[in-house]
Design a protein around this motif. Sequence first.
Motif, PDB file in Angstrom:
ATOM      1  N   UNK A  69       1.898   0.348 -31.121  1.00  0.00           N
ATOM      2  CA  UNK A  69       0.986   1.002 -30.172  1.00  0.00           C
ATOM      3  C   UNK A  69      -0.394   0.371 -30.207  1.00  0.00           C
ATOM      4  N   UNK A  70      -1.012   0.301 -29.068  1.00  0.00           N
ATOM      5  CA  UNK A  70      -2.386  -0.200 -28.960  1.00  0.00           C
ATOM      6  C   UNK A  70      -3.311   0.966 -28.647  1.00  0.00           C
ATOM      7  N   UNK A  71      -4.458   0.988 -29.259  1.00  0.00           N
ATOM      8  CA  UNK A  71      -5.415   2.081 -29.097  1.00  0.00           C
ATOM      9  C   UNK A  71      -6.720   1.510 -28.566  1.00  0.00           C
ATOM     10  N   UNK A  72      -7.216   2.105 -27.504  1.00  0.00           N
ATOM     11  CA  UNK A  72      -8.506   1.715 -26.941  1.00  0.00           C
ATOM     12  C   UNK A  72      -9.302   2.978 -26.634  1.00  0.00           C
ATOM     13  N   UNK A  73     -10.613   2.832 -26.606  1.00  0.00           N
ATOM     14  CA  UNK A  73     -11.467   3.992 -26.352  1.00  0.00           C
ATOM     15  C   UNK A  73     -11.235   4.562 -24.961  1.00  0.00           C
ATOM     16  N   UNK A  74     -11.140   3.685 -23.965  1.00  0.00           N
ATOM     17  CA  UNK A  74     -10.924   4.147 -22.594  1.00  0.00           C
ATOM     18  C   UNK A  74      -9.571   4.842 -22.465  1.00  0.00           C
TER      19      UNK A  74
END
Length: 364
Positions: A69-74
């Motif tokens: 999984x990739x996590x980004x603020x947006x």
Amino acid sequence: MQVIILSTFHQVILAVVIVWIFCAILTLTNVFGETEAENGYYARTDIRMSVLTDTAWFRFPYPGQWGLPTVSTAGMLGMLAGIIASMLESIGDYYACARLAGAPPPPTHAVNRGIMIEGLGSIIAGIWGTGNGTTSYSENIGAIGITKVGSRRVVQSSALIMIAFGVLSKFGALFVTMPDPIIGGVFCIMFGMITAVGISNLQYVDMNSTRNMSIFGFAMLMGLVLPQWLNDPANAASIQTGSQTLDQILLVLLKTSMFVGGAIGFTLDNTVPGSPQERGILAWREQLVDNADDDASDAYAGKHDATYDFPAIMPYVRKVRAFKFLPICPTFNVNAYKYCCRKKQAVRNPETAVRTPETVATQV
């Protein structure tokens, strides 16, 4: 002559099967058009047949099947906005489900438990990589109103069947081939039932009041119009806060009809002057008091309404006093927090402690 009476559940299933067979016959006889521009094209049963033929018989999902999984603020804030809107919708779903099933209104611990389970389901969905969160499904609540089946054992059995058929890919692909008019017809009935149940909750409100009618009408209209208006990219571009993340959050919230209508109704109902009787607060409290009195009388008679209790383990739960502080536990008591706060205050400042009958008796 013996007359066979079908239940509402069988009537719905039978109607779907008959119409599906009828669409298949009209498809084979080329009554429906073969292109999108022709009439009846979306009623054909073969326009998505490739999904059924190309799908493997068995497929076993596993965590991380699409990679890490990739996590980004947006992305995180955007999903958080969707979760908040989903929570508001779920609370309404819980009350609607209880009303259709003939159960008492869900208490605080039951609502808390439902929100917690939806959060855990969303976490598991993210680990498995399904690409969507887990929330209460309004269509299932409409199905309760149509089929008159509200047993939890039926839901639990259906969940096991869905898990088994989720591994059997051909079964899911078969329902993808269902013609759009059949799905639309079922949705019309289900969402109509959900809407009627939601409006029926206003029976406690004085709908002869101009104030209430104005708030209800404006909230309903904006809940329907504003999300549709924002679906146009040109209109959605009018939201410019200077932060792309904040713009995304606002678009997710404002495109959710439940959030828009609920937020407007909540704001107006708590800002526009109105008496408690006019707002329906007194009638709603009377209903809650009546349910509490019934529970008290049942407890006095040795009975207990176990509608929202844990299965099998409640005798052990009641023995542990600490569970009174657990918001998801059926023995949860919000007054326990107040008592602890007063007790700490009494220890720190004995002179300013609140005098209760218990403290007076102790001092005597």
